[in-house]
Design a protein around this motif. Structure first.
Motif, short mmCIF file in Angstrom:
data_model
loop_
_atom_site.label_atom_id
_atom_site.label_comp_id
_atom_site.label_asym_id
_atom_site.label_seq_id
_atom_site.Cartn_x
_atom_site.Cartn_y
_atom_site.Cartn_z
N HIS A 86 -10.65 -31.67 49.44
CA HIS A 86 -9.51 -31.07 48.75
C HIS A 86 -8.26 -31.35 49.59
CE1 HIS A 86 -11.89 -28.99 45.69
NE2 HIS A 86 -12.80 -28.86 46.65
N CYS A 87 -7.28 -31.99 48.95
CA CYS A 87 -6.15 -32.55 49.71
C CYS A 87 -4.87 -31.73 49.52
CB CYS A 87 -5.89 -33.98 49.25
SG CYS A 87 -7.34 -35.05 49.33
N HIS A 88 -4.19 -31.52 50.61
CA HIS A 88 -2.88 -30.89 50.57
C HIS A 88 -2.08 -31.39 51.77
CE1 HIS A 88 -5.11 -28.24 53.31
NE2 HIS A 88 -3.93 -27.96 53.86
N ASP A 89 -0.78 -31.18 51.73
CA ASP A 89 0.11 -31.58 52.83
C ASP A 89 1.00 -30.40 53.16
OD1 ASP A 89 2.22 -32.69 54.41
OD2 ASP A 89 1.76 -34.68 53.63
N ASP A 90 0.84 -29.85 54.35
CA ASP A 90 1.56 -28.65 54.74
C ASP A 90 3.07 -28.85 54.82
OD1 ASP A 90 -0.79 -27.21 54.92
OD2 ASP A 90 -1.06 -27.61 57.07
N ARG A 91 3.52 -30.10 54.83
CA ARG A 91 4.97 -30.35 54.89
C ARG A 91 5.66 -30.06 53.57
NH1 ARG A 91 5.28 -36.42 56.37
NH2 ARG A 91 3.60 -36.42 54.81
N LEU A 112 11.78 -36.45 52.31
CA LEU A 112 11.61 -36.20 53.74
C LEU A 112 11.64 -37.52 54.52
CD1 LEU A 112 11.04 -33.67 55.50
CD2 LEU A 112 8.61 -34.23 55.33
N ASP A 113 10.96 -38.53 54.01
CA ASP A 113 10.98 -39.84 54.66
C ASP A 113 12.35 -40.48 54.60
OD1 ASP A 113 8.55 -40.19 55.84
OD2 ASP A 113 7.69 -41.46 54.28
N HIS A 149 15.28 -27.56 48.83
CA HIS A 149 14.23 -27.09 49.72
C HIS A 149 14.12 -27.92 51.00
CE1 HIS A 149 12.99 -25.14 45.96
NE2 HIS A 149 12.29 -24.31 46.71
N LEU A 150 14.94 -28.96 51.12
CA LEU A 150 14.84 -29.89 52.25
C LEU A 150 15.83 -29.51 53.34
CD1 LEU A 150 13.51 -32.55 53.26
CD2 LEU A 150 15.40 -33.77 52.17
N ALA A 151 15.32 -29.20 54.51
CA ALA A 151 16.18 -28.80 55.63
C ALA A 151 17.16 -29.91 55.99
CB ALA A 151 15.32 -28.45 56.85
N GLY A 152 18.44 -29.56 56.11
CA GLY A 152 19.45 -30.52 56.50
C GLY A 152 20.04 -31.33 55.37
N ALA A 153 19.59 -31.08 54.13
CA ALA A 153 20.13 -31.77 52.96
C ALA A 153 21.05 -30.83 52.20
CB ALA A 153 19.01 -32.24 52.05
N GLN A 154 22.16 -31.36 51.68
CA GLN A 154 23.08 -30.55 50.89
C GLN A 154 23.58 -31.36 49.70
OE1 GLN A 154 26.34 -28.86 53.05
NE2 GLN A 154 27.00 -27.58 51.36
N VAL A 155 23.34 -30.85 48.50
CA VAL A 155 23.86 -31.47 47.29
C VAL A 155 25.31 -31.04 47.14
CG1 VAL A 155 23.62 -31.73 44.80
CG2 VAL A 155 21.58 -31.46 46.21
N VAL A 156 26.23 -31.97 47.30
CA VAL A 156 27.66 -31.63 47.28
C VAL A 156 28.36 -32.11 46.02
CG1 VAL A 156 27.79 -31.64 49.80
CG2 VAL A 156 28.32 -33.73 48.54
N ALA A 157 27.71 -33.01 45.25
CA ALA A 157 28.38 -33.56 44.07
C ALA A 157 27.35 -34.01 43.05
CB ALA A 157 29.27 -34.74 44.46
N LEU A 180 7.57 -31.53 39.80
CA LEU A 180 6.89 -32.21 38.69
C LEU A 180 5.83 -33.19 39.16
CD1 LEU A 180 10.01 -33.00 36.44
CD2 LEU A 180 8.40 -31.09 36.20
N HIS A 181 5.86 -33.58 40.44
CA HIS A 181 4.99 -34.66 40.91
C HIS A 181 4.16 -34.24 42.11
CE1 HIS A 181 8.35 -36.86 38.79
NE2 HIS A 181 7.28 -37.24 38.13
N HIS A 182 3.73 -32.98 42.11
CA HIS A 182 2.73 -32.50 43.07
C HIS A 182 3.17 -32.67 44.52
CE1 HIS A 182 0.43 -32.54 39.39
NE2 HIS A 182 0.61 -33.84 39.29
N GLY A 183 4.47 -32.50 44.75
CA GLY A 183 5.00 -32.56 46.11
C GLY A 183 5.39 -33.95 46.58
N SER A 184 5.09 -34.98 45.78
CA SER A 184 5.36 -36.34 46.25
C SER A 184 6.86 -36.62 46.35
CB SER A 184 4.69 -37.36 45.32
OG SER A 184 5.17 -37.26 43.99
N SER A 185 7.66 -36.06 45.45
CA SER A 185 9.11 -36.28 45.53
C SER A 185 9.69 -35.64 46.78
CB SER A 185 9.80 -35.73 44.27
OG SER A 185 9.42 -36.46 43.13
#
Length: 396
Positions: free
Chosen positions: A317-322, A338-339, A38-46, A328-333
């Protein structure tokens, strides 16, 4: 197969694709795969794992997600490193294998940035060896997967701590009431089914599970931990299980107090047979002016001042649009990745958010807490950091 400096349009920008290899394809390896899909610019190749079951599951996940094209499969991490396919390696193998695999990546002539799952290692001694090896490879970024700081209500709480919203921090309390450890299948890296049932494999519950919370305490206290006192036991979970004739020895409940050099005290309340809880984590920070709480998975933060009393408590009520994938970890992973991809693309200008020293400290507190239970006394952090622990048992 993507092998070169391929670029593509990502959200209107031309970005270099960052190529990822996953070492260890069990539950957390597959969780990382889904976040990267789901991460733009990331590709799992192996992917690499010596367990055919884990590899089969990871390949099926990749196929279902539409990302199976050009995925290379390896039976060990050495072959994955030698392939030259990856810019970043994610290490999500059993805890006691982390140290050697990190050392292998750092010693490899190729450059592979590292995101290693928590804990960094199972013992302080191994963490220090990794840190020394990393000094010889300044071209490699290493981030430790302590992602709880990214959970939206926790991140909002941390902003208030940094802004001194409630005055000077005096007390920190973290409660985790949850389900028991999950089932972990065996693989080549660990030939023991349910490897997470034994201290020798995990570092102990207070290292394996609670390094997350000690990392948060360190962030909120903004001071060096001085000494640790803990009381805990294995009272309920896994007592009827046997593995090669051995009974699991991991604790399932504990109280841990951490004292900091600046006078702040922090407490962890852990129970792993508390499935009937509305929130799995409840974090509170009390200053001399106000109190702030974060509740997960309710995704709520509460802020109340002493002058406003109970009626003045505000609820957010907290959310992060990013977040594009909660997992499994509420978007934290996802936010962690992203960082880290930003740090990789910065070519050294931006350090990892959670570095090796933070990983070391979170392990050191957990190791001190495990020793405190065993020795029935306060354990000074310097004893653990300097590996000079007296085995004398002293009643509190």
């Amino acid at each position: 197969m993507v092998r070169g400096e391929e670029a593509r349009e990502v959200n209107g920008d031309s970005l270099k694709v960052v190529r990822y290899g996953i070492v260890g394809c069990g539950m957390m390896g597959q969780e990382h795969m889904m976040n990267l899909f789901h991460l733009a610019g990331a590709q799992v190749v192996a992917i690499a794992d010596t367990s055919r079951v884990s590899l089969t599951q990871a390949c099926a996940l990749s196929t279902r997600s539409g990302h199976s094209r050009n995925l290379e499969i390896f039976r060990n991490h050495g072959d994955l490193l030698d392939s030259g396919l990856c810019d970043v390696v994610i290490i999500s193998t059993p805890n006691m294998t982390h140290a050697q695999i990190i050392m292998d990546v750092l010693a490899h002539p190729g450059r592979h940035h590292i995101l290693v799952e928590k804990p960094l290692c199972t013992h302080v001694a191994d963490c220090k060896k990794v840190m020394e090896a990393a000094k010889r490879r300044p071209d490699i970024l290493v981030q430790v997967g302590l992602e709880y700081r990214y959970m939206p209500p926790v991140a909002k709480l941390l902003k208030h701590v940094k802004a001194s919203t409630f005055g000077r921090v005096r007390m920190i309390s973290i409660k985790e009431h949850r389900f028991p450890f999950l089932v972990k299948a065996s693989d080549f890296y660990c030939l023991v089914d349910d490897w997470n049932r034994f201290n020798e494999n995990t570092g102990g519950t207070l290292v394996e599970k609670c390094c997350h919370f000690f990392d948060l305490m360190n962030l909120m206290a903004d001071s060096r931990p001085r000494r640790v006192m803990a009381s805990g036991a294995q009272d309920v979970n896994h007592l009827d299980e046997r593995y090669n004739g051995k009974v699991p020895d991991i604790i399932d409940n504990a109280y841990v107090i951490v004292e900091y050099e600046n006078g702040i005290r922090a407490m962890l309340d852990l129970c792993m047979f508390a499935e009937g809880s509305k929130n799995e984590q409840e974090i509170s920070v009390v200053g001399d002016l106000a109190k702030v709480e974060a509740l997960v998975p309710e995704n709520v933060m509460r802020l109340g001042s002493r002058s406003g009393s109970r009626e003045g408590v505000e609820t957010f009520h907290c959310h992060d649009d990013r977040i594009k994938y909660s997992g499994l970890h509420h978007g934290s992973s996802y936010l962690e990745h992203l960082d880290f991809i930003d740090a990789v693309r910065s070519h050294g200008r931006k350090p990892p958010v959670v570095g090796l020293y933070e990983g070391l400290l979170s392990v050191a507190i957990g190791q001190a807490a495990q020793l405190s239970i065993k020795l029935r006394r306060f354990v000074n952090l310097d004893e653990v950091m300097q590996e000079k622990v007296s085995e004398e048992v002293v009643a509190f």
